[in-house]
Write a protein that holds these residues in place. Sequence first.
Motif, PDB file in Angstrom:
ATOM      1  N   THR A  83       0.811  -1.226   0.000  1.00 19.37           N
ATOM      2  CA  THR A  83       0.000   0.000   0.000  1.00 19.37           C
ATOM      3  C   THR A  83       0.838   1.267   0.000  1.00 19.37           C
ATOM      4  O   THR A  83       0.285   2.365  -0.123  1.00 19.37           O
ATOM      5  CB  THR A  83      -0.925   0.011   1.221  1.00 19.37           C
ATOM      6  OG1 THR A  83      -0.139  -0.086   2.422  1.00 19.37           O
ATOM      7  CG2 THR A  83      -1.908  -1.149   1.163  1.00 19.37           C
ATOM      8  N   ALA A  84       2.147   1.144   0.140  1.00 22.05           N
ATOM      9  CA  ALA A  84       3.012   2.327   0.137  1.00 22.05           C
ATOM     10  C   ALA A  84       3.021   2.964  -1.251  1.00 22.05           C
ATOM     11  O   ALA A  84       2.993   2.273  -2.270  1.00 22.05           O
ATOM     12  CB  ALA A  84       4.422   1.949   0.553  1.00 22.05           C
ATOM     13  N   THR A  85       3.070   4.271  -1.285  1.00 17.16           N
ATOM     14  CA  THR A  85       3.120   4.998  -2.559  1.00 17.16           C
ATOM     15  C   THR A  85       4.518   5.461  -2.909  1.00 17.16           C
ATOM     16  O   THR A  85       4.820   5.739  -4.059  1.00 17.16           O
ATOM     17  CB  THR A  85       2.200   6.219  -2.505  1.00 17.16           C
ATOM     18  OG1 THR A  85       2.581   7.058  -1.402  1.00 17.16           O
ATOM     19  CG2 THR A  85       0.740   5.795  -2.335  1.00 17.16           C
ATOM     20  N   ASN A  86       5.385   5.535  -1.875  1.00 21.07           N
ATOM     21  CA  ASN A  86       6.747   6.004  -2.092  1.00 21.07           C
ATOM     22  C   ASN A  86       7.731   5.125  -1.329  1.00 21.07           C
ATOM     23  O   ASN A  86       7.361   4.389  -0.407  1.00 21.07           O
ATOM     24  CB  ASN A  86       6.916   7.461  -1.630  1.00 21.07           C
ATOM     25  CG  ASN A  86       6.095   8.426  -2.457  1.00 21.07           C
ATOM     26  OD1 ASN A  86       6.471   8.798  -3.561  1.00 21.07           O
ATOM     27  ND2 ASN A  86       4.965   8.840  -1.914  1.00 21.07           N
ATOM     28  N   LEU A  87       8.984   5.232  -1.721  1.00 24.98           N
ATOM     29  CA  LEU A  87      10.067   4.544  -1.036  1.00 24.98           C
ATOM     30  C   LEU A  87      11.164   5.548  -0.710  1.00 24.98           C
ATOM     31  O   LEU A  87      11.563   6.344  -1.578  1.00 24.98           O
ATOM     32  CB  LEU A  87      10.664   3.439  -1.905  1.00 24.98           C
ATOM     33  CG  LEU A  87       9.762   2.272  -2.308  1.00 24.98           C
ATOM     34  CD1 LEU A  87      10.478   1.403  -3.339  1.00 24.98           C
ATOM     35  CD2 LEU A  87       9.387   1.443  -1.087  1.00 24.98           C
ATOM     36  N   ILE A  88      11.606   5.539   0.540  1.00 27.96           N
ATOM     37  CA  ILE A  88      12.847   6.236   0.872  1.00 27.96           C
ATOM     38  C   ILE A  88      13.974   5.278   0.518  1.00 27.96           C
ATOM     39  O   ILE A  88      14.073   4.190   1.087  1.00 27.96           O
ATOM     40  CB  ILE A  88      12.913   6.607   2.362  1.00 27.96           C
ATOM     41  CG1 ILE A  88      11.730   7.505   2.744  1.00 27.96           C
ATOM     42  CG2 ILE A  88      14.235   7.305   2.678  1.00 27.96           C
ATOM     43  CD1 ILE A  88      11.627   7.758   4.241  1.00 27.96           C
ATOM     44  N   VAL A  89      14.794   5.642  -0.442  1.00 32.77           N
ATOM     45  CA  VAL A  89      15.846   4.765  -0.953  1.00 32.77           C
ATOM     46  C   VAL A  89      17.198   5.274  -0.445  1.00 32.77           C
ATOM     47  O   VAL A  89      17.615   6.389  -0.769  1.00 32.77           O
ATOM     48  CB  VAL A  89      15.847   4.717  -2.491  1.00 32.77           C
ATOM     49  CG1 VAL A  89      16.923   3.748  -2.989  1.00 32.77           C
ATOM     50  CG2 VAL A  89      14.474   4.307  -3.012  1.00 32.77           C
ATOM     51  N   VAL A  90      17.849   4.456   0.364  1.00 28.35           N
ATOM     52  CA  VAL A  90      19.167   4.788   0.905  1.00 28.35           C
ATOM     53  C   VAL A  90      20.190   3.907   0.212  1.00 28.35           C
ATOM     54  O   VAL A  90      20.110   2.679   0.281  1.00 28.35           O
ATOM     55  CB  VAL A  90      19.231   4.553   2.432  1.00 28.35           C
ATOM     56  CG1 VAL A  90      20.607   4.933   2.970  1.00 28.35           C
ATOM     57  CG2 VAL A  90      18.143   5.344   3.141  1.00 28.35           C
ATOM     58  N   GLN A  91      21.141   4.537  -0.479  1.00 30.43           N
ATOM     59  CA  GLN A  91      22.180   3.786  -1.180  1.00 30.43           C
ATOM     60  C   GLN A  91      23.547   4.348  -0.828  1.00 30.43           C
ATOM     61  O   GLN A  91      23.714   5.581  -0.717  1.00 30.43           O
ATOM     62  CB  GLN A  91      21.988   3.842  -2.694  1.00 30.43           C
ATOM     63  CG  GLN A  91      20.825   2.995  -3.197  1.00 30.43           C
ATOM     64  CD  GLN A  91      20.771   2.910  -4.702  1.00 30.43           C
ATOM     65  OE1 GLN A  91      20.816   3.930  -5.383  1.00 30.43           O
ATOM     66  NE2 GLN A  91      20.641   1.699  -5.232  1.00 30.43           N
ATOM     67  N   ALA A  92      24.506   3.462  -0.652  1.00 34.61           N
ATOM     68  CA  ALA A  92      25.872   3.874  -0.359  1.00 34.61           C
ATOM     69  C   ALA A  92      26.831   2.947  -1.085  1.00 34.61           C
ATOM     70  O   ALA A  92      26.587   1.740  -1.188  1.00 34.61           O
ATOM     71  CB  ALA A  92      26.143   3.837   1.144  1.00 34.61           C
ATOM     72  N   SER A  93      27.914   3.499  -1.582  1.00 39.22           N
ATOM     73  CA  SER A  93      28.931   2.733  -2.305  1.00 39.22           C
ATOM     74  C   SER A  93      30.292   2.969  -1.667  1.00 39.22           C
ATOM     75  O   SER A  93      30.582   4.058  -1.162  1.00 39.22           O
ATOM     76  CB  SER A  93      28.977   3.134  -3.790  1.00 39.22           C
ATOM     77  OG  SER A  93      27.742   2.878  -4.420  1.00 39.22           O
TER      78      SER A  93
END
Length: 427
Positions: A93-103
Amino acid sequence: MIITDDFLPLPVPESLTATYLVPVSTPPDVTPTQALAALGDRVTELVHDLSRQMLESPLMTVDLRPVDEFPELPPDLLTAFGATEEQLGRLATATNLIVVQASYRPGWPPAHEWAARAVGAAMAEAVGGDLVDVFGLQFLDPATALRSLPDPEGRVRLVDWVLVPYSTAEGGLWFTTKGLRRFGLLELQAQEVPTHLTRGWGAVMTGVARRLLRTWTDGLSGIEVPAFVQLPVVTTVTDHDIAVAYGYPRQQDAAGPAALRLELDPATDPEADSFLTLLPPIGHPGSVSRYFAGVCTTLFGAPRSDVRYDRSDDAMARAVATARAGLPAIRERFVGGSLAGDLQLLVKYALATAEGPEYVWAGVDSWQRPEQILCTSACDAVADPTVRIGAAVTVATAEVVDWALLDRGSVVEGGWTQAVLDAGQRG
């Protein structure tokens, strides 16, 4: 680099990336920096500094994206790795995602994983949501994720980062690891594992992973990242490797070592994973299954049943009643932080089987709600194939029949039902 039959050269990737998601329906009202600062002393200064530095650099990004812009996460695999119906429902049911990425470059510390997990957990806690580890295809309770981060001495439990799933295959069980690629190393696999060794072989795989990961990161300790790291073709594993991987205090090797041979099994499909296969040393005369059973005997002693079924005698009833009466007090001590740093709290709970309840031990990670305990399974359940060593499990407090405090792997408080069972075996 000198190539010999004694070593296996493995290519080193140029960089590694960690990705964590927080499903939301409304944009967060805090910044990642604010969420990280709100953690206070719940994470170490090392983690704070590392995460803050990566947030301020191009090495980490935190974005809010519509759900349909991110590849769909397979619900069946999420379920296999412990996702609940409620978690899957919130994701759907979520409409958005908080996307955390690190390299970051391969090596130790794995800054990309530590920083991304810390920031992702901080954001999930700030919005009251879930954290999804994309690499592991696993939902993580924010408190559990934070507890998996390094302690003040920079130590972590490998079981919080590497899972050991298994499935039925021809000739026995097929075991793999899932998590070594976080560090740039190939995953391990073992085939033809006898079915009665589910618990023991999961621990063996974890111990081998710890031994090889140390060799791998030692080979990456220089200023320049090498093109290859050489792993020994014949590696050893001891009870010390297993104890450290599970977060128990370091100890002298009391058993072992047991030797295992590594063989590269490259994938023929470019989309599939290559593996390092565990095998007996060359020249072993018996079957693979027999050798694996011998490894477990070397490390753990003569085999015994991992399953504990119900005993309805008076002694067991008194033990369960004593344990349950002490649950409110031990929860208060755990939540209040009054347990010493080396003490580990475990609970024993019941799983229904056709032969009666199967009792399973799990390490307590979070107990914020009195009626529910977030744990990491300490063993493989026979009745439920999703309950495996190192897997996240949610335990209803009403199902708990015992609890125990461990210090250096020994029970110092609790464990009443286990004492009854052990007394029965001795009798």
